[in-house]
Write an enzyme that holds these catalytic residues in place. Structure first.
Site, PDB file in Angstrom:
ATOM      1  N   GLU A  97       0.835  -1.137   0.083  1.00 27.58           N
ATOM      2  CA  GLU A  97       0.000   0.116   0.015  1.00 27.58           C
ATOM      3  C   GLU A  97       0.666   1.250   0.033  1.00 27.58           C
ATOM      4  O   GLU A  97       2.006   1.286   0.472  1.00 27.58           O
ATOM      5  CB  GLU A  97      -0.939  -0.026   1.277  1.00 27.58           C
ATOM      6  N   LYS A 133       2.443   4.192   1.458  1.00 23.12           N
ATOM      7  CA  LYS A 133       2.423   4.769   2.927  1.00 23.12           C
ATOM      8  C   LYS A 133       2.432   6.425   2.836  1.00 23.12           C
ATOM      9  O   LYS A 133       3.159   7.188   2.444  1.00 23.12           O
ATOM     10  CB  LYS A 133       3.931   4.451   3.419  1.00 23.12           C
ATOM     11  N   ARG A 141      -1.939   9.267  11.672  1.00 29.51           N
ATOM     12  CA  ARG A 141      -2.967   8.269  12.046  1.00 29.51           C
ATOM     13  C   ARG A 141      -4.273   8.601  12.634  1.00 29.51           C
ATOM     14  O   ARG A 141      -4.411   9.079  13.558  1.00 29.51           O
ATOM     15  CB  ARG A 141      -2.207   7.261  12.447  1.00 29.51           C
ATOM     16  N   ARG A 176      -2.937   8.731  16.867  1.00 27.47           N
ATOM     17  CA  ARG A 176      -2.051   7.338  17.288  1.00 27.47           C
ATOM     18  C   ARG A 176      -1.778   7.358  18.893  1.00 27.47           C
ATOM     19  O   ARG A 176      -1.601   6.132  19.445  1.00 27.47           O
ATOM     20  CB  ARG A 176      -0.750   7.617  16.577  1.00 27.47           C
ATOM     21  N   GLU A 195      -5.042   7.142   7.160  1.00 28.15           N
ATOM     22  CA  GLU A 195      -4.014   8.180   7.571  1.00 28.15           C
ATOM     23  C   GLU A 195      -4.503   9.425   6.827  1.00 28.15           C
ATOM     24  O   GLU A 195      -4.992   9.398   5.731  1.00 28.15           O
ATOM     25  CB  GLU A 195      -2.701   7.852   6.731  1.00 28.15           C
ATOM     26  N   PHE A 216      -7.180   2.261   5.624  1.00 31.25           N
ATOM     27  CA  PHE A 216      -6.466   1.176   5.482  1.00 31.25           C
ATOM     28  C   PHE A 216      -6.787  -0.097   5.997  1.00 31.25           C
ATOM     29  O   PHE A 216      -6.164  -1.164   5.933  1.00 31.25           O
ATOM     30  CB  PHE A 216      -4.976   1.304   5.507  1.00 31.25           C
ATOM     31  N   ARG A 236       3.966  -4.600  17.516  1.00 31.14           N
ATOM     32  CA  ARG A 236       4.859  -4.311  16.315  1.00 31.14           C
ATOM     33  C   ARG A 236       5.390  -5.814  15.831  1.00 31.14           C
ATOM     34  O   ARG A 236       5.775  -6.295  16.552  1.00 31.14           O
ATOM     35  CB  ARG A 236       6.220  -3.315  16.653  1.00 31.14           C
TER      36      ARG A 236
HETATM   37  P1  AMP Z   1       6.050   5.226  11.404  1.00 31.81           P
HETATM   38  O1  AMP Z   1       5.146   6.083  11.817  1.00 31.81           O
HETATM   39  O2  AMP Z   1       7.116   5.483  10.312  1.00 31.81           O
HETATM   40  O3  AMP Z   1       6.463   4.007  12.263  1.00 31.81           O
HETATM   41  O4  AMP Z   1       5.066   4.376  10.381  1.00 31.81           O
HETATM   42  C1  AMP Z   1       3.937   3.750  10.632  1.00 31.81           C
HETATM   43  C2  AMP Z   1       2.672   4.751  10.304  1.00 31.81           C
HETATM   44  O5  AMP Z   1       2.623   4.854   8.847  1.00 31.81           O
HETATM   45  C3  AMP Z   1       1.522   4.235  10.809  1.00 31.81           C
HETATM   46  O6  AMP Z   1       1.261   4.376  12.200  1.00 31.81           O
HETATM   47  C4  AMP Z   1       0.518   4.878   9.847  1.00 31.81           C
HETATM   48  O7  AMP Z   1       0.281   6.190  10.601  1.00 31.81           O
HETATM   49  C5  AMP Z   1       1.166   5.365   8.549  1.00 31.81           C
HETATM   50  N1  AMP Z   1       0.876   4.928   7.479  1.00 31.81           N
HETATM   51  C6  AMP Z   1       0.758   5.384   6.387  1.00 31.81           C
HETATM   52  N2  AMP Z   1       0.284   4.668   5.049  1.00 31.81           N
HETATM   53  C7  AMP Z   1      -0.353   3.722   5.732  1.00 31.81           C
HETATM   54  C8  AMP Z   1      -0.866   2.410   5.315  1.00 31.81           C
HETATM   55  N3  AMP Z   1      -1.297   2.399   3.938  1.00 31.81           N
HETATM   56  N4  AMP Z   1      -1.238   1.297   6.093  1.00 31.81           N
HETATM   57  C9  AMP Z   1      -0.737   1.478   7.558  1.00 31.81           C
HETATM   58  N5  AMP Z   1      -0.243   2.628   7.934  1.00 31.81           N
HETATM   59  C10 AMP Z   1       0.250   3.761   7.192  1.00 31.81           C
END
Ligand code: AMP
Length: 593
Positions: free
Chosen positions: A250, A252, A257, A273, A303, A344, A421
């Site tokens: 998908e 990103k 979130r 979040r 998101e 998502f 996680r």
């Molecule tokens: P990170 O904040 O770098 O740990 O990345 C994870 C975060 O990516 C998630 O908590 C979401 O907020 C965001 N995110 C963006 N696009 C997606 C997606 N398609 N599926 C799940 N999470 C996503």
């Protein structure tokens, strides 16, 4: 339970930072509480009144607490202020004043239930005359309390309790008190917490009906679920290998979130979040979500990003971050920075709890549930079976304004893992394609005064990662680059709430900061590479005895991760994995400072 008994436990908690000792004191407390008292005992010990997501705040400022102390002790307010300035802690001050002016105590001892009820009344008081109501409730409590009780009451109302009691330690304590000592029982308790985010509810349920009763805790609209989190991977070949050859990729999206709860009556609540309620900041999403879902109630996740209304292009994170936390000028901001949510996941679809289904079934359910529109859309997705396909999709996502891709497992075990996680979701970002694999979300634990152009301001910050096993913050770099003038100017105000006179007991470092900070503020940091370090204790000894990990040439990306609390920062274990993915690609290097 008498409040004095709770305070006696506080004294023991205050005297240690060891997680096992904290756990054992809490387990004793939990065992000696009645079912009715349990939520109060647990929430009070964490310095709160209700689960965090309910956002219950006392609304007691320093000056109001001082007035209550003055009235309760019969000492003039200016004198209280002088004493407070001397001790630096109004809790210690009230204790001293009460000891000095000891009167024969003829009042009955305070109970935990009474204290809790009065504090709820303080929190509930609103509008005209509420300040007076708050003061009087506090005066009544303080007048009736013993000196040591008054100390903790005042610290509580000022948000300065800081006993080091975190949610995970309480879960450990519940496992000791009610579990059978196995990892499995600890996991079942944590699972119940992950779907309810309410420790009071979990504690009461297990205390009433034992471990098996936890199965009765289900998803509920209006009660946020702790979010599922992603692992990272150094390259797309590794992603596919971990996903056994096929995955749903998908886009990103680089935004915020949001977990949306749509009730049967069409009312909508949005959680961040960190599970804070943020619906008021994005009012346009509420009616859009209520209209988009075909069955109610529903819980969906997505998101939220800024989208250009002319070109429909996704805008960078910095734009949506201007709407985060905003209380005024909402209408102007809605037209200046319109947002859309890209959904998502679906956890509740009508009466079906979809969270337990494998991911492909959840996606199908999401596609049936949602009628997409301008504000509410589905996350872009493609099934891939080869590295070439994955790479082509990744390139498309980057071109379309994404941060990278999220790979999602198609396996039968790919249920929604609240609060966990794991490799069921793997993120792969653009930064991974050059230099150090990923940015690090570091916690500020100290600051250094600037020199030259930065004289009189902060010049660098001491940054730490979080080690959940030890419940401590371990430093990995000192960062001074990447701060523009406006950020430097605003930094002191951002840091003031966290300033401490001495090092926080949960911080591990060999450096001495000019100003210590309570771990709280999270910043995104990028760097050239991770190296083994004799100076920084992040992941100490995990790779080589006597060495931790340090980030070379660290740089602030400009992104304050206000959506993360200190324990949501990058962990020491993640830092080890980042180091390992980096050495896989380069030749091993010699330790440096
Ligand atoms: P990170 O904040 O770098 O740990 O990345 C994870 C975060 O990516 C998630 O908590 C979401 O907020 C965001 N995110 C963006 N696009 C997606 C997606 N398609 N599926 C799940 N999470 C996503």
């Amino acid at each position: 339970m008498k409040y004095a008994d709770l305070v006696a436990a506080y004294e023991r908690l205050d005297a240690t930072t060891k997680r096992t000792e904290l756990r054992d004191v809490l387990a004793e407390l939990v065992r000696s509480s009645t079912i009715g008292e349990l939520p109060a005992v647990l929430f009070l010990s964490q310095g709160q009144l209700r689960p965090e997501y309910e956002g219950v705040e006392l609304g007691v400022a320093d000056s109001l607490a001082r007035r209550a102390v003055a009235e309760a002790t019969g000492v003039e307010a200016p004198e209280v202020l002088v004493a407070q300035q001397r001790s630096g802690d109004l809790g210690l001050t009230v204790e001293e004043l009460k000891l000095r002016n000891a009167r024969s105590a003829s009042t009955p001892a305070l109970s935990v239930a009474e204290v809790y009820e009065k504090l709820r009344a303080v929190a509930d008081a609103r509008g005209a005359g509420s300040q007076e109501v708050k003061v009087q409730a506090l005066v009544e409590l303080l007048a009736r309390s013993e000196p040591v009780e008054a100390k903790y009451l005042v610290r509580f109302v000022l948000g300065q309790l800081r006993l080091g009691v975190r949610e995970m330690t309480i879960l450990d304590a519940l496992a000791v008190a009610f579990g059978d000592g196995t990892k499995e029982s600890r996991r079942r308790i944590e699972d119940a917490f992950n779907v309810s985010s309410d420790l009071g509810l979990v504690a009461q349920t297990i205390s009433k009906g034992g471990l098996d009763a936890l199965a009765s805790i289900h998803l509920e609209v209006g009660r946020p679920i702790r979010p599922m989190l992603a692992e990272r991977s150094p390259d797309l070949a590794d992603v596919l290998k971990r996903m056994e050859g096929a995955a749903a990729l998908e886009m990103k999206y680089d935004g915020l979130r949001v977990q949306a709860h749509i009730a049967t009556d069409g009312s909508v609540r949005l959680f961040s979040r960190r599970l804070e309620e943020i619906g008021d900041q994005f009012p346009e999403l509420r009616p859009a979500l209520a209209a988009a879902v075909q069955h109610r109630p529903a819980i969906v996740e997505g998101e939220c990003v800024a989208v250009d209304s002319d070109t429909d292009e996704i805008r960078p994170f910095q734009e949506i971050s201007r709407r985060r936390g905003r209380k005024y000028d909402l209408e102007r901001m809605q037209s200046e920075i319109p947002v859309s949510i890209f959904l998502f996941d679906v956890l509740l679809d009508g009466t079906t709890e979809t969270a337990t289904l494998p991911f492909p079934d959840r996606r199908r359910s999401l596609e049936r549930l949602i009628v997409p529109g301008e504000r509410v859309r589905l996350a872009d997705q493609q099934l891939v079976h080869s590295v070439e396909e994955a790479q082509a999709y990744f390139d498309r996502c980057i071109a379309a304004g994404g941060e990278g891709v999220m790979a999602k497992s198609l396996a039968p075990e790919s249920a929604y893992r609240a609060g966990a996680r794991g490799f069921w979701w793997i993120k792969y970002k653009r930064e991974y394609t050059h230099g150090l694999a990923d940015s690090v979300d570091g916690v500020v634990v100290g600051a250094f005064y600037g020199k030259g152009r930065r004289a009189g301001r902060y010049g660098a910050l001491l940054m730490a990662v979080y080690d959940p096993d030890q419940d401590q913050f371990e430093t990995f770099c000192k960062v001074g680059s990447g701060f523009d003038d406006a950020t430097l100017q605003a930094l002191p105000a951002r840091l003031t709430p966290f300033e401490l006179d001495s090092e926080d007991p949960k911080v591990r470092t060999s450096l001495t900061a000019d100003r210590w900070m309570r771990p709280g503020l999270v910043l995104e940091i990028r760097g050239a590479e991770l190296t083994l370090s004799p100076t920084h204790p992040a992941a100490l000894g995990k790779l080589r005895v006597g060495f931790g990990l340090a980030l070379r040439f660290p740089r602030f990306t400009g992104r304050f991760r206000d959506d993360k609390g200190p324990t949501d920062a990058t962990t020491a274990q993640e830092l080890v994995r980042l180091y390992q993915s980096q050495v896989k690609q380069a030749s091993p290097e010699e330790p440096s400072a």
